[in-house]
Design a protein around this motif. Structure first.
Motif, PDB file in Angstrom:
ATOM      1  N   MET A 391     -14.397   4.103  -6.787  1.00 12.72           N
ATOM      2  CA  MET A 391     -13.498   3.842  -5.660  1.00 12.72           C
ATOM      3  C   MET A 391     -13.204   5.150  -4.919  1.00 12.72           C
ATOM      4  SD  MET A 391      -9.500   2.738  -5.632  1.00 12.72           S
ATOM      5  CE  MET A 391      -9.036   4.463  -5.824  1.00 12.72           C
ATOM      6  N   HIS A 392     -12.917   6.197  -5.694  1.00 13.74           N
ATOM      7  CA  HIS A 392     -12.602   7.509  -5.125  1.00 13.74           C
ATOM      8  C   HIS A 392     -13.802   8.061  -4.348  1.00 13.74           C
ATOM      9  CE1 HIS A 392     -10.694  11.447  -4.870  1.00 13.74           C
ATOM     10  NE2 HIS A 392     -11.848  11.976  -5.223  1.00 13.74           N
ATOM     11  N   LYS A 393     -14.989   7.880  -4.888  1.00 14.22           N
ATOM     12  CA  LYS A 393     -16.201   8.371  -4.219  1.00 14.22           C
ATOM     13  C   LYS A 393     -16.354   7.729  -2.844  1.00 14.22           C
ATOM     14  CE  LYS A 393     -21.159   9.065  -4.966  1.00 14.22           C
ATOM     15  NZ  LYS A 393     -22.322   8.760  -5.836  1.00 14.22           N
ATOM     16  N   GLY A 394     -16.009   6.436  -2.743  1.00 16.50           N
ATOM     17  CA  GLY A 394     -16.080   5.746  -1.455  1.00 16.50           C
ATOM     18  C   GLY A 394     -15.072   6.303  -0.461  1.00 16.50           C
ATOM     19  N   LEU A 395     -13.841   6.583  -0.937  1.00 17.43           N
ATOM     20  CA  LEU A 395     -12.824   7.173  -0.058  1.00 17.43           C
ATOM     21  C   LEU A 395     -13.259   8.553   0.428  1.00 17.43           C
ATOM     22  CD1 LEU A 395      -9.581   6.191  -2.023  1.00 17.43           C
ATOM     23  CD2 LEU A 395     -10.229   5.367   0.258  1.00 17.43           C
ATOM     24  N   GLU A 396     -13.869   9.314  -0.456  1.00 19.51           N
ATOM     25  CA  GLU A 396     -14.357  10.648  -0.077  1.00 19.51           C
ATOM     26  C   GLU A 396     -15.493  10.544   0.937  1.00 19.51           C
ATOM     27  OE1 GLU A 396     -13.311  14.186  -1.897  1.00 19.51           O
ATOM     28  OE2 GLU A 396     -11.961  12.791  -0.879  1.00 19.51           O
ATOM     29  N   ALA A 397     -16.365   9.553   0.760  1.00 18.03           N
ATOM     30  CA  ALA A 397     -17.471   9.354   1.710  1.00 18.03           C
ATOM     31  C   ALA A 397     -16.922   9.004   3.091  1.00 18.03           C
ATOM     32  CB  ALA A 397     -18.403   8.251   1.212  1.00 18.03           C
ATOM     33  N   MET A 398     -15.879   8.166   3.126  1.00 19.17           N
ATOM     34  CA  MET A 398     -15.264   7.802   4.410  1.00 19.17           C
ATOM     35  C   MET A 398     -14.604   9.019   5.055  1.00 19.17           C
ATOM     36  SD  MET A 398     -13.619   4.081   3.477  1.00 19.17           S
ATOM     37  CE  MET A 398     -13.364   3.523   5.140  1.00 19.17           C
ATOM     38  N   ARG A 400     -15.449  12.204   4.673  1.00 21.68           N
ATOM     39  CA  ARG A 400     -16.494  13.091   5.198  1.00 21.68           C
ATOM     40  C   ARG A 400     -17.101  12.550   6.490  1.00 21.68           C
ATOM     41  NH1 ARG A 400     -17.800  13.508  -0.309  1.00 21.68           N
ATOM     42  NH2 ARG A 400     -19.415  11.908  -0.060  1.00 21.68           N
ATOM     43  N   ALA A 401     -17.181  11.233   6.584  1.00 21.38           N
ATOM     44  CA  ALA A 401     -17.763  10.616   7.790  1.00 21.38           C
ATOM     45  C   ALA A 401     -16.749  10.514   8.927  1.00 21.38           C
ATOM     46  CB  ALA A 401     -18.300   9.226   7.445  1.00 21.38           C
ATOM     47  N   GLY A 402     -15.503  10.895   8.670  1.00 20.72           N
ATOM     48  CA  GLY A 402     -14.499  10.914   9.733  1.00 20.72           C
ATOM     49  C   GLY A 402     -13.676   9.642   9.867  1.00 20.72           C
ATOM     50  N   TYR A 403     -13.707   8.772   8.859  1.00 19.66           N
ATOM     51  CA  TYR A 403     -12.939   7.522   8.905  1.00 19.66           C
ATOM     52  C   TYR A 403     -11.761   7.632   7.937  1.00 19.66           C
ATOM     53  CZ  TYR A 403     -17.102   5.831  11.290  1.00 19.66           C
ATOM     54  OH  TYR A 403     -18.146   5.676  12.168  1.00 19.66           O
ATOM     55  N   GLU A 404     -10.646   8.151   8.453  1.00 18.94           N
ATOM     56  CA  GLU A 404      -9.484   8.406   7.597  1.00 18.94           C
ATOM     57  C   GLU A 404      -8.268   7.575   7.990  1.00 18.94           C
ATOM     58  OE1 GLU A 404      -9.026  12.537   5.947  1.00 18.94           O
ATOM     59  OE2 GLU A 404     -10.134  13.048   7.770  1.00 18.94           O
ATOM     60  N   GLU A 405      -8.476   6.566   8.841  1.00 20.68           N
ATOM     61  CA  GLU A 405      -7.341   5.715   9.208  1.00 20.68           C
ATOM     62  C   GLU A 405      -6.980   4.798   8.048  1.00 20.68           C
ATOM     63  OE1 GLU A 405      -7.565   3.724  12.950  1.00 20.68           O
ATOM     64  OE2 GLU A 405      -8.567   5.415  13.929  1.00 20.68           O
ATOM     65  N   GLU A 406      -5.692   4.540   7.930  1.00 21.32           N
ATOM     66  CA  GLU A 406      -5.183   3.763   6.806  1.00 21.32           C
ATOM     67  C   GLU A 406      -5.874   2.404   6.673  1.00 21.32           C
ATOM     68  OE1 GLU A 406      -1.114   1.397   5.908  1.00 21.32           O
ATOM     69  OE2 GLU A 406      -0.878   3.458   6.601  1.00 21.32           O
ATOM     70  N   GLU A 407      -6.086   1.709   7.794  1.00 19.13           N
ATOM     71  CA  GLU A 407      -6.698   0.366   7.731  1.00 19.13           C
ATOM     72  C   GLU A 407      -8.111   0.429   7.175  1.00 19.13           C
ATOM     73  OE1 GLU A 407      -6.045  -2.466  10.982  1.00 19.13           O
ATOM     74  OE2 GLU A 407      -4.663  -0.991  11.840  1.00 19.13           O
ATOM     75  N   ASP A 408      -8.859   1.461   7.556  1.00 15.99           N
ATOM     76  CA  ASP A 408     -10.230   1.608   7.044  1.00 15.99           C
ATOM     77  C   ASP A 408     -10.212   1.883   5.538  1.00 15.99           C
ATOM     78  OD1 ASP A 408     -11.373   1.253   9.538  1.00 15.99           O
ATOM     79  OD2 ASP A 408     -11.346   3.395  10.008  1.00 15.99           O
ATOM     80  N   GLN A 409      -9.335   2.776   5.119  1.00 13.73           N
ATOM     81  CA  GLN A 409      -9.274   3.149   3.701  1.00 13.73           C
ATOM     82  C   GLN A 409      -8.804   1.978   2.832  1.00 13.73           C
ATOM     83  OE1 GLN A 409      -6.736   6.583   4.389  1.00 13.73           O
ATOM     84  NE2 GLN A 409      -8.420   7.989   3.916  1.00 13.73           N
ATOM     85  N   LEU A 410      -7.813   1.248   3.317  1.00 14.84           N
ATOM     86  CA  LEU A 410      -7.343   0.076   2.565  1.00 14.84           C
ATOM     87  C   LEU A 410      -8.412  -1.009   2.499  1.00 14.84           C
ATOM     88  CD1 LEU A 410      -3.614  -0.276   3.682  1.00 14.84           C
ATOM     89  CD2 LEU A 410      -4.459   0.165   1.369  1.00 14.84           C
ATOM     90  N   ALA A 411      -9.170  -1.157   3.597  1.00 16.56           N
ATOM     91  CA  ALA A 411     -10.266  -2.146   3.604  1.00 16.56           C
ATOM     92  C   ALA A 411     -11.275  -1.803   2.511  1.00 16.56           C
ATOM     93  CB  ALA A 411     -10.938  -2.170   4.977  1.00 16.56           C
ATOM     94  N   TRP A 412     -11.569  -0.505   2.349  1.00 16.00           N
ATOM     95  CA  TRP A 412     -12.511  -0.094   1.301  1.00 16.00           C
ATOM     96  C   TRP A 412     -11.948  -0.370  -0.090  1.00 16.00           C
ATOM     97  CZ3 TRP A 412     -16.835   0.506  -0.893  1.00 16.00           C
ATOM     98  CH2 TRP A 412     -16.959   1.246  -2.075  1.00 16.00           C
ATOM     99  N   ILE A 413     -10.693  -0.004  -0.326  1.00 22.33           N
ATOM    100  CA  ILE A 413     -10.103  -0.218  -1.656  1.00 22.33           C
ATOM    101  C   ILE A 413     -10.124  -1.701  -2.015  1.00 22.33           C
ATOM    102  CG2 ILE A 413      -7.958  -0.041  -3.004  1.00 22.33           C
ATOM    103  CD1 ILE A 413      -7.318   2.531  -1.427  1.00 22.33           C
ATOM    104  N   GLU A 414      -9.769  -2.549  -1.062  1.00 22.50           N
ATOM    105  CA  GLU A 414      -9.759  -4.000  -1.302  1.00 22.50           C
ATOM    106  C   GLU A 414     -11.171  -4.524  -1.534  1.00 22.50           C
ATOM    107  OE1 GLU A 414      -8.362  -8.088   1.000  1.00 22.50           O
ATOM    108  OE2 GLU A 414      -7.663  -6.155   1.729  1.00 22.50           O
ATOM    109  N   THR A 415     -12.121  -4.109  -0.678  1.00 21.02           N
ATOM    110  CA  THR A 415     -13.513  -4.555  -0.808  1.00 21.02           C
ATOM    111  C   THR A 415     -14.110  -4.083  -2.127  1.00 21.02           C
ATOM    112  OG1 THR A 415     -13.785  -4.457   1.592  1.00 21.02           O
ATOM    113  CG2 THR A 415     -15.804  -4.462   0.267  1.00 21.02           C
ATOM    114  N   PHE A 416     -13.851  -2.823  -2.479  1.00 21.85           N
ATOM    115  CA  PHE A 416     -14.381  -2.272  -3.717  1.00 21.85           C
ATOM    116  C   PHE A 416     -13.941  -3.100  -4.920  1.00 21.85           C
ATOM    117  CE2 PHE A 416     -13.480   0.195  -7.530  1.00 21.85           C
ATOM    118  CZ  PHE A 416     -14.758   0.646  -7.853  1.00 21.85           C
ATOM    119  N   HIS A 417     -12.659  -3.400  -5.002  1.00 21.97           N
ATOM    120  CA  HIS A 417     -12.158  -4.144  -6.156  1.00 21.97           C
ATOM    121  C   HIS A 417     -12.713  -5.569  -6.193  1.00 21.97           C
ATOM    122  CE1 HIS A 417      -9.255  -0.790  -6.518  1.00 21.97           C
ATOM    123  NE2 HIS A 417      -9.303  -1.110  -7.806  1.00 21.97           N
TER     124      HIS A 417
END
Length: 472
Positions: A391-398, A400-417
């Protein structure tokens, strides 16, 4: 007509001679630049080094000169010639005690040098008990060099240096205290406790041992013992400058800034113990008691001893602490566990990272669910975890790619789980993070090509990830 060009090689000797000429012309700043250039070109030449250091001292930069010389002394594996160079430096700095004792150390190594006679004439002394004077020289120079190494975070080297001192002197209280202090800062708590317990058994008023034991109980989380020892430090009046320095540094570390400032500022005013540690402590203490301009002045002076990034300054640390408090209030108190995980990730990215040490946020963290506490252990203690690690690796990838908005990060955490619970093989985390964004366009035009480039993956892997995400 071809002419052969002969390059003018301005080597160390050239700049050294230029420095000597400019010194004779009383152009001290120009001479200083020349000597510095000569030293830079040949750092093993002790003539270049000593002249540079002496001129620094003559220009009021004695502490900087001492720092350079002692570093070189260590690099040259304690070449005895440095005892002479340092003795001469302290004469320029008008510090007769250091000048004499470093000179005595030089004479012990070079008895045929004749420097002993020069010392006796210079300081108008007649040495009656040579053995005792020599022991005092070993004692004094040993403590001085140990402190230099320790103050510059070279603690293992400081301990190695202690082992070179004769055992009869090494067993004296001051050196045992230094050994305990080094063990403490290397997290060798049992060794430190044993040494300190013995020292306090011999003398309950030993300020150095009291300071170190207070620090030890602080580090080992023995709250009741820590509070008891802290009270002793706060009320006791240190007897000399050395004790003031030690207690002031410890109280500064323990965030008792007002009392720390009371002890340390007089040392600065009389130019005693001016060092990286003193200036660092005074910068923090003065900032926290409201002396902002003074704090910045101390921070700038400190840079001459050791360059430190401004992110570690007290004002930047306070900004970081406030940022952590804001993140705590906004994320960690939320009912949604995914929001809390995101809050922990955001706190992890606050710089300097050690701003979290001793922060009140730990009380909130202690009340979190076990899963979130595991993530904290992963982030700050290096615990190896597969699920949260991915999960952390995905947040770090986002990030680095410049996607640090809360909605994007939460979408990843939810999708990952959701993917993890569906037992999907998460081989290319970057591709799955990119796929998450593709399904959460939110009015943006995120093309597959842009996501492939931004997340360092391939179109094939992205399409595979898109298929898997679509199925959950």
């Amino acid at each position: 007509m071809n002419r052969k060009v002969i390059p003018f090689d301005q080597n160390g000797e050239f700049h050294f001679n230029q420095g000597l000429k400019k010194t004779e012309q009383n152009k001290k700043q120009a001479a200083l630049k020349s000597f510095h250039k000569a030293f830079e070109l040949d750092q093993n030449n002790l003539a270049y080094l000593s002249q540079y250091a002496y001129l620094l001292a003559e220009n009021g930069r004695g502490a900087e000169a001492e720092h350079i010389l002692i570093n070189a002394f260590i690099q040259h594996q304690y070449d005895a010639e440095f005892y002479f160079i340092l003795s001469q430096l302290y004469i320029i700095m008008n510090d007769p005690n250091k000048a004499f004792l470093f000179g005595v150390q030089y004479v012990q190594h070079e008895p045929e040098s004749g420097y002993d006679e020069e010392l006796e004439q210079m300081f108008e002394v007649s040495i009656q008990d040579e053995d005792e004077v020599e022991r005092e020289a070993v004692r004094f120079t040993g403590q001085h060099l140990f402190q230099h190494l320790f103050m510059n975070a070279r603690i293992e080297e400081a301990l190695d240096f202690l082992s070179t001192i004769p055992e009869s002197i090494r067993e004296e209280r001051e050196f045992r205290n230094q050994k305990a202090m080094a063990a403490l800062f290397l997290n060798r708590y049992e060794e430190a406790h044993e040494l300190l317990e013995q020292l306090l058994k011999e003398d309950r008023t030993d300020m150095h041992a009291l300071s170190h034991m207070t620090l030890l109980y602080y580090h080992t989380g023995e709250e009741e013992k820590y509070r008891t020892f802290l009270k002793k430090l706060e009320v006791v009046q240190p007897l000399d400058d050395d004790d003031r320095f030690k207690v002031g540094l410890v109280l500064n570390f323990l965030q008792q800034y007002e009392r720390s400032y009371e002890l340390l500022f007089p040392l600065y005013k009389k130019q005693a113990f001016v060092s990286f540690q003193l200036l660092h402590a005074l910068s923090h203490a003065s900032y926290h008691i409201g002396h902002d301009e003074e704090a910045r002045m101390f921070w700038e002076r400190m840079q001459t001893f050791h360059q430190v990034n401004e992110m570690y300054s007290p004002w930047k640390r306070q900004e970081a602490a406030q940022r952590i408090a804001d993140l705590e209030a906004f994320y960690l108190k939320d009912d949604d566990p995914y929001v809390r995980l995101l809050g922990l990730y955001k706190i992890y990215n606050v710089v300097p990272r050690d701003a979290i040490l001793g922060h009140e946020v730990w009380e909130t963290i202690e009340a979190l669910e076990d899963y979130e506490k595991l993530y904290i252990s992963f982030l700050f203690q290096g615990l190896k975890l597969v699920r949260l690690g991915r999960m952390h690796k995905g947040l770090e990838a986002m990030r680095r790619a410049g996607y640090e908005e809360e909605e994007d990060q939460l979408a990843w955490i939810e999708t990952f789980h959701a993917l993890y619970e569906s037992k999907v093989e998460l081989e290319d985390i970057n591709a799955f993070a990119a796929a998450t964004l593709y399904f959460h366009q939110r009015g943006r035009k995120l093309t597959k090509k842009a996501l492939v480039d931004g997340f360092d993956t391939t179109l094939y892997r992205l399409n595979k990830a898109l298929e898997k995400v679509k199925q959950i």
